[in-house]
Design a protein around this motif. Structure first.
Motif, PDB file in Angstrom:
ATOM      1  N   PHE A  76     -39.781  13.305  56.005  1.00 52.76           N
ATOM      2  CA  PHE A  76     -38.450  13.684  55.556  1.00 52.76           C
ATOM      3  C   PHE A  76     -38.123  12.853  54.320  1.00 52.76           C
ATOM      4  O   PHE A  76     -38.342  11.641  54.315  1.00 52.76           O
ATOM      5  CB  PHE A  76     -37.396  13.378  56.625  1.00 52.76           C
ATOM      6  N   HIS A  77     -37.605  13.485  53.298  1.00 51.23           N
ATOM      7  CA  HIS A  77     -37.090  12.770  52.130  1.00 51.23           C
ATOM      8  C   HIS A  77     -35.594  13.011  52.018  1.00 51.23           C
ATOM      9  O   HIS A  77     -35.047  13.931  52.625  1.00 51.23           O
ATOM     10  CB  HIS A  77     -37.796  13.239  50.854  1.00 51.23           C
ATOM     11  N   TRP A  78     -34.923  12.165  51.248  1.00 55.29           N
ATOM     12  CA  TRP A  78     -33.503  12.308  50.923  1.00 55.29           C
ATOM     13  C   TRP A  78     -32.592  12.039  52.121  1.00 55.29           C
ATOM     14  O   TRP A  78     -31.434  12.458  52.135  1.00 55.29           O
ATOM     15  CB  TRP A  78     -33.191  13.697  50.353  1.00 55.29           C
ATOM     16  N   VAL A  79     -33.073  11.312  53.133  1.00 60.39           N
ATOM     17  CA  VAL A  79     -32.235  10.986  54.278  1.00 60.39           C
ATOM     18  C   VAL A  79     -31.328   9.817  53.903  1.00 60.39           C
ATOM     19  O   VAL A  79     -31.805   8.771  53.458  1.00 60.39           O
ATOM     20  CB  VAL A  79     -33.095  10.624  55.509  1.00 60.39           C
ATOM     21  N   LEU A  80     -30.024   9.987  54.070  1.00 59.37           N
ATOM     22  CA  LEU A  80     -29.086   8.917  53.754  1.00 59.37           C
ATOM     23  C   LEU A  80     -29.024   7.900  54.887  1.00 59.37           C
ATOM     24  O   LEU A  80     -29.357   8.204  56.037  1.00 59.37           O
ATOM     25  CB  LEU A  80     -27.701   9.497  53.475  1.00 59.37           C
ATOM     26  N   LYS A  81     -28.571   6.707  54.554  1.00 56.14           N
ATOM     27  CA  LYS A  81     -28.598   5.607  55.520  1.00 56.14           C
ATOM     28  C   LYS A  81     -27.856   5.950  56.804  1.00 56.14           C
ATOM     29  O   LYS A  81     -28.347   5.660  57.908  1.00 56.14           O
ATOM     30  CB  LYS A  81     -28.022   4.340  54.883  1.00 56.14           C
ATOM     31  N   HIS A  82     -26.713   6.582  56.688  1.00 54.55           N
ATOM     32  CA  HIS A  82     -25.912   6.863  57.886  1.00 54.55           C
ATOM     33  C   HIS A  82     -26.577   7.893  58.798  1.00 54.55           C
ATOM     34  O   HIS A  82     -26.187   8.040  59.959  1.00 54.55           O
ATOM     35  CB  HIS A  82     -24.515   7.338  57.493  1.00 54.55           C
ATOM     36  N   ALA A  83     -27.601   8.623  58.269  1.00 59.16           N
ATOM     37  CA  ALA A  83     -28.267   9.660  59.064  1.00 59.16           C
ATOM     38  C   ALA A  83     -29.603   9.206  59.649  1.00 59.16           C
ATOM     39  O   ALA A  83     -30.265   9.983  60.336  1.00 59.16           O
ATOM     40  CB  ALA A  83     -28.479  10.913  58.211  1.00 59.16           C
ATOM     41  N   LEU A 124     -42.783  10.905  41.461  1.00 55.96           N
ATOM     42  CA  LEU A 124     -41.387  11.048  41.048  1.00 55.96           C
ATOM     43  C   LEU A 124     -40.780  12.311  41.655  1.00 55.96           C
ATOM     44  O   LEU A 124     -41.481  13.292  41.850  1.00 55.96           O
ATOM     45  CB  LEU A 124     -41.302  11.098  39.522  1.00 55.96           C
ATOM     46  N   PRO A 125     -39.471  12.261  42.000  1.00 58.56           N
ATOM     47  CA  PRO A 125     -38.498  11.220  41.671  1.00 58.56           C
ATOM     48  C   PRO A 125     -38.259  10.198  42.780  1.00 58.56           C
ATOM     49  O   PRO A 125     -37.426   9.313  42.595  1.00 58.56           O
ATOM     50  CB  PRO A 125     -37.226  12.041  41.457  1.00 58.56           C
ATOM     51  N   THR A 126     -38.948  10.308  43.919  1.00 56.65           N
ATOM     52  CA  THR A 126     -38.569   9.470  45.058  1.00 56.65           C
ATOM     53  C   THR A 126     -39.418   8.215  45.227  1.00 56.65           C
ATOM     54  O   THR A 126     -38.915   7.196  45.692  1.00 56.65           O
ATOM     55  CB  THR A 126     -38.609  10.278  46.368  1.00 56.65           C
ATOM     56  N   ALA A 134     -29.141   5.797  43.428  1.00 59.31           N
ATOM     57  CA  ALA A 134     -28.846   6.811  44.453  1.00 59.31           C
ATOM     58  C   ALA A 134     -29.813   6.618  45.620  1.00 59.31           C
ATOM     59  O   ALA A 134     -30.805   7.332  45.769  1.00 59.31           O
ATOM     60  CB  ALA A 134     -28.967   8.213  43.862  1.00 59.31           C
ATOM     61  N   TYR A 135     -29.528   5.635  46.442  1.00 60.38           N
ATOM     62  CA  TYR A 135     -30.430   5.269  47.528  1.00 60.38           C
ATOM     63  C   TYR A 135     -30.513   6.372  48.587  1.00 60.38           C
ATOM     64  O   TYR A 135     -29.522   7.028  48.916  1.00 60.38           O
ATOM     65  CB  TYR A 135     -29.963   3.976  48.192  1.00 60.38           C
ATOM     66  N   GLN A 136     -31.708   6.549  49.092  1.00 57.27           N
ATOM     67  CA  GLN A 136     -31.986   7.425  50.225  1.00 57.27           C
ATOM     68  C   GLN A 136     -33.277   6.935  50.852  1.00 57.27           C
ATOM     69  O   GLN A 136     -33.887   5.972  50.375  1.00 57.27           O
ATOM     70  CB  GLN A 136     -32.061   8.886  49.785  1.00 57.27           C
ATOM     71  N   PHE A 137     -33.672   7.565  51.935  1.00 61.22           N
ATOM     72  CA  PHE A 137     -34.803   7.047  52.715  1.00 61.22           C
ATOM     73  C   PHE A 137     -35.801   8.154  53.015  1.00 61.22           C
ATOM     74  O   PHE A 137     -35.433   9.326  53.165  1.00 61.22           O
ATOM     75  CB  PHE A 137     -34.305   6.417  54.021  1.00 61.22           C
ATOM     76  N   MET A 138     -37.052   7.749  53.097  1.00 60.77           N
ATOM     77  CA  MET A 138     -38.121   8.620  53.566  1.00 60.77           C
ATOM     78  C   MET A 138     -38.490   8.211  54.980  1.00 60.77           C
ATOM     79  O   MET A 138     -38.662   7.020  55.257  1.00 60.77           O
ATOM     80  CB  MET A 138     -39.337   8.525  52.649  1.00 60.77           C
ATOM     81  N   ILE A 139     -38.598   9.164  55.878  1.00 62.53           N
ATOM     82  CA  ILE A 139     -39.047   8.919  57.250  1.00 62.53           C
ATOM     83  C   ILE A 139     -40.371   9.650  57.451  1.00 62.53           C
ATOM     84  O   ILE A 139     -40.460  10.859  57.225  1.00 62.53           O
ATOM     85  CB  ILE A 139     -38.026   9.417  58.285  1.00 62.53           C
ATOM     86  N   ASP A 154     -35.007   5.608  45.960  1.00 63.69           N
ATOM     87  CA  ASP A 154     -33.825   6.095  45.256  1.00 63.69           C
ATOM     88  C   ASP A 154     -34.247   7.224  44.337  1.00 63.69           C
ATOM     89  O   ASP A 154     -35.434   7.372  44.025  1.00 63.69           O
ATOM     90  CB  ASP A 154     -33.120   4.974  44.480  1.00 63.69           C
ATOM     91  N   ASP A 155     -33.286   8.023  43.923  1.00 65.93           N
ATOM     92  CA  ASP A 155     -33.562   9.156  43.050  1.00 65.93           C
ATOM     93  C   ASP A 155     -33.770   8.632  41.633  1.00 65.93           C
ATOM     94  O   ASP A 155     -32.811   8.297  40.929  1.00 65.93           O
ATOM     95  CB  ASP A 155     -32.399  10.150  43.102  1.00 65.93           C
ATOM     96  N   ARG A 156     -35.018   8.581  41.208  1.00 64.74           N
ATOM     97  CA  ARG A 156     -35.316   7.994  39.905  1.00 64.74           C
ATOM     98  C   ARG A 156     -34.915   8.904  38.749  1.00 64.74           C
ATOM     99  O   ARG A 156     -34.799   8.441  37.614  1.00 64.74           O
ATOM    100  CB  ARG A 156     -36.796   7.612  39.839  1.00 64.74           C
ATOM    101  N   ASP A 157     -34.704  10.186  39.025  1.00 62.12           N
ATOM    102  CA  ASP A 157     -34.173  11.065  37.985  1.00 62.12           C
ATOM    103  C   ASP A 157     -32.759  10.645  37.584  1.00 62.12           C
ATOM    104  O   ASP A 157     -32.325  10.886  36.455  1.00 62.12           O
ATOM    105  CB  ASP A 157     -34.136  12.513  38.479  1.00 62.12           C
ATOM    106  N   LEU A 158     -32.040  10.010  38.520  1.00 61.27           N
ATOM    107  CA  LEU A 158     -30.652   9.616  38.268  1.00 61.27           C
ATOM    108  C   LEU A 158     -30.505   8.131  37.960  1.00 61.27           C
ATOM    109  O   LEU A 158     -29.386   7.676  37.668  1.00 61.27           O
ATOM    110  CB  LEU A 158     -29.790   9.943  39.501  1.00 61.27           C
ATOM    111  N   ARG A 159     -31.606   7.390  38.027  1.00 60.29           N
ATOM    112  CA  ARG A 159     -31.491   5.933  37.960  1.00 60.29           C
ATOM    113  C   ARG A 159     -30.836   5.458  36.663  1.00 60.29           C
ATOM    114  O   ARG A 159     -29.922   4.626  36.667  1.00 60.29           O
ATOM    115  CB  ARG A 159     -32.877   5.292  38.128  1.00 60.29           C
ATOM    116  N   GLU A 160     -31.297   5.957  35.536  1.00 60.67           N
ATOM    117  CA  GLU A 160     -30.784   5.473  34.256  1.00 60.67           C
ATOM    118  C   GLU A 160     -29.322   5.884  34.059  1.00 60.67           C
ATOM    119  O   GLU A 160     -28.501   5.093  33.587  1.00 60.67           O
ATOM    120  CB  GLU A 160     -31.640   6.002  33.100  1.00 60.67           C
ATOM    121  N   GLU A 161     -28.996   7.125  34.433  1.00 60.72           N
ATOM    122  CA  GLU A 161     -27.620   7.570  34.278  1.00 60.72           C
ATOM    123  C   GLU A 161     -26.673   6.766  35.151  1.00 60.72           C
ATOM    124  O   GLU A 161     -25.577   6.384  34.725  1.00 60.72           O
ATOM    125  CB  GLU A 161     -27.504   9.058  34.612  1.00 60.72           C
TER     126      GLU A 161
END
Length: 602
Positions: free
Chosen positions: A130-137, A448-450, A86-91, A70-77
């Motif tokens: 790959f970083h920032w890949v969303l689950k549906h992709a 960070l941030p992933t 803000a979940y995403q995936f690394m492949i 998840d995007d740890r820059d956004l985690r606290e907010e």
């Protein structure tokens, strides 16, 4: 180009996979009850309420080459707004030896732009993430890889990870032989994993009882297992950091076989004395025709005797330490059915990449490019994605990814060099010409941030650290002195920090452990010098040492050797010794201020 077909692994029925589940570690129980790594992944992918998958499935996805982040820059907010992370995936792509074709590169580029937030990252194992890949992709991305005969099988998980191989532009014929063996080894050692083909490619599940994994069994390996092939004199893959390393022995440019090294691994847990990084030990020589048999034997020993009750103690280096090198070697030879030959002579002189243009024995050119932190993204002045896409559209050779996070445009015909050189220049990709030697030898993990394990910055911090250190190097006349620098956001070994001459590992935001004394070509572990230190203390300590080095170094002496001779740290003898404090000092405190006494006759 035909798709690679995994060759059958040799089963060894001596393994005991019948331990009661209650005696296994939680991760072992998960594997054993996961329906051959399917879990409920298909159901998790269909759940549109969350951007995540179920916790059990997140662990199983690693065997599919996927990490949930998840995007740890956004985690606290997001927490304050009562939103999920803000979940995403690394492949991670399986790319044995780091070689890919221009057609594959163009597809990777398309997928990065469509699903990976416009970036790719070269890893310290010579592949791409790959970083920032969303689950549906996820499915679309993996099917896109499949279209050009790539996959993410065994790129993560408790199995044989992606096999690395030296990138040697000057010896193309030898590199081709060794790379072919690296690819065969990867195809041989990956799990068969029918679940991968069903979940991502939509293949039908076979009716009836599922056949057992022929080599791995239901619980695979106790932990990850890393294999690498290196071509002396450059130890660019850090072969001593591999669980199983093959050191190429060549005569008159022809491959004769490999020295076999076992038991490397760089992860550990801070302040836990039962964990440590370790360097592999050479145990003998085998012909090239015995490489796959050696893989089966060594991995079989780890599969059958590795610790499955304590995951922190499950890597092969601990199996070797617990049973002893003599017993492990004898067991490997028993499984091989023959004794290993005595190791052959070899020598390493560096572990860096040879930047710039090189011509091989066939007359083809190779351009090695410096990619800061391995991050391929378009920024003002350096358009990595656009530039490499333009090159791939005209290039007839290959791309080679190095384990130092750099890239080689390989196999350029002499007539094509002007065109490719123009494209590289136009897109600002020849910046290595102005880079300091320290910058050329620097590696950083993503952090960070992933990365969920990161405790401090690494990739994003390295440029700042280099900007602090380069004026110091210039002042001491060392700007072009090769020194290996490694930065990691946590104690794990992704950036191979513990073999760096200078290494920082994250402890908290803005705080790092400083290690010194690793070997210039990866032959020695470093030792802790400062613990939980802020940048100012680290830079001040390095300023003092670098000045001392410039003034009192011997001819040809490397910085890592000097700090040991000068008494800043003592040499690490082996893995368990890594956490022993320097004589007469508390952990994390330098011995004295000012230059230590140096015996000029020592």
């Amino acid at each position: 180009m035909k798709p690679s077909t995994p060759s059958p692994a040799l089963p060894d029925r001596s393994r005991d996979i019948s331990q009661p589940l209650e005696r296994l570690d939680a991760d072992e129980r998960l594997k054993a009850t996961s329906d051959h790594l399917r879990g409920t992944i298909p159901q998790s992918l269909l759940d549109r309420i969350t951007g995540a998958v179920a916790d059990r499935d997140a662990k199983l996805l690693k065997f599919h080459g996927i990490y949930q982040q998840d995007d740890r820059d956004l985690r606290e907010e997001r927490r304050r707004q009562k939103l999920e992370p803000a979940y995403q995936f690394m492949i991670r792509v399986r790319m044995p030896g780091g070689v890919c074709t221009p057609a594959q590169w163009l597809r990777l580029d398309e997928l990065a732009r469509a699903y990976g937030n416009g970036s790719l990252r070269i890893t310290t194992r010579g592949t791409l993430q790959f970083h920032w890949v969303l689950k549906h992709a996820l499915r679309e991305t993996l099917q896109g890889l499949h279209e050009v005969l790539l996959d993410s099988l065994s790129a993560c998980g408790d199995d044989a990870r992606g096999v690395v191989c030296s990138v040697d532009p000057a010896q193309s014929a030898l590199h081709a032989q060794v790379h072919a063996l690296a690819r065969r080894t990867s195809d041989h050692t990956i799990p068969r994993l029918r679940a991968y083909h069903e979940i991502w490619y939509g293949e039908e599940r076979i009716v009836g009882p599922e056949p057992e994994e022929p080599f791995y069994g239901p619980t695979y390996l106790p932990r990850k297992f890393k294999i690498g092939f290196v071509i002396p004199p450059c130890n660019d893959i850090d072969v001593y950091a591999q669980d199983l390393g093959f050191i190429a022995i060549a005569e008159a440019g022809r491959l004769t076989g490999f020295n076999v090294a076992i038991g490397g691994g760089l992860g550990h847990t801070d302040r836990v004395n039962g964990t440590w990084p370790a360097l592999a030990q050479v145990i003998g020589f085998v012909g090239a025709d015995r490489v796959l048999a050696v893989c089966d034997a060594v991995m079989g020993v780890q599969r059958d005797h590795g610790d499955r009750s304590n995951r922190a103690h499950a890597r092969f280096k601990y199996t070797l330490h617990d049973h002893g090198l003599a017993w492990i070697k004898a067991e490997i030879e028993r499984r091989l059915g023959q004794a290993l030959e005595p190791a052959r002579p070899y020598a390493f002189t560096s572990n860096g990449d040879p930047f710039g243009w090189q011509q091989d024995e066939t007359g083809h050119w190779h351009a090695t490019l410096l990619v800061p932190c391995g991050r391929l993204v378009d920024r003002p002045g350096t358009a990595w994605l656009d530039g490499l896409r333009a090159v791939a559209r005209v290039h007839r050779g290959s791309f080679r990814l190095t384990t130092n996070q750099n890239l080689v445009v390989a196999g350029i015909a002499p007539a094509q060099r002007p065109e490719i050189e123009r494209l590289l220049q136009e897109h600002g990709l020849l910046a290595f010409e102005q880079a300091s030697a320290l910058r050329r030898h620097a590696i950083a993990c993503v952090a960070l941030p992933t990365c969920g394990l990161a405790m401090a910055e690494s990739e994003r911090y390295l440029p700042t650290l280099l900007a602090r250190l380069e004026p110091i190097l210039a002042r001491h006349g060392l700007l072009q002195e090769p020194i290996t620098l490694r930065v990691s956001g946590c104690p794990n070994g992704c950036a191979r920090p513990y073999v760096g001459e200078i290494a920082l590992t994250g402890r908290a935001i803005g705080r790092y452990n400083l290690y010194l004394g690793g070997g210039f070509h990866g032959q020695r572990l470093g030792r802790l010098y400062l613990e939980n230190a802020v940048e100012a203390a680290i830079v001040a300590a390095l300023d003092e040492m670098l000045g001392h080095f410039a003034h009192d170094r011997r001819e040809g002496e490397r910085f890592g050797d000097f700090v040991i001779r000068a008494g800043y740290v003592s040499a690490v003898r082996d893995g368990p010794d890594f956490k022993t404090p320097n004589p007469g000092e508390a952990p994390g405190r330098p011995r004295q201020k000012g230059y230590p006494h140096v015996d000029a006759t020592a």
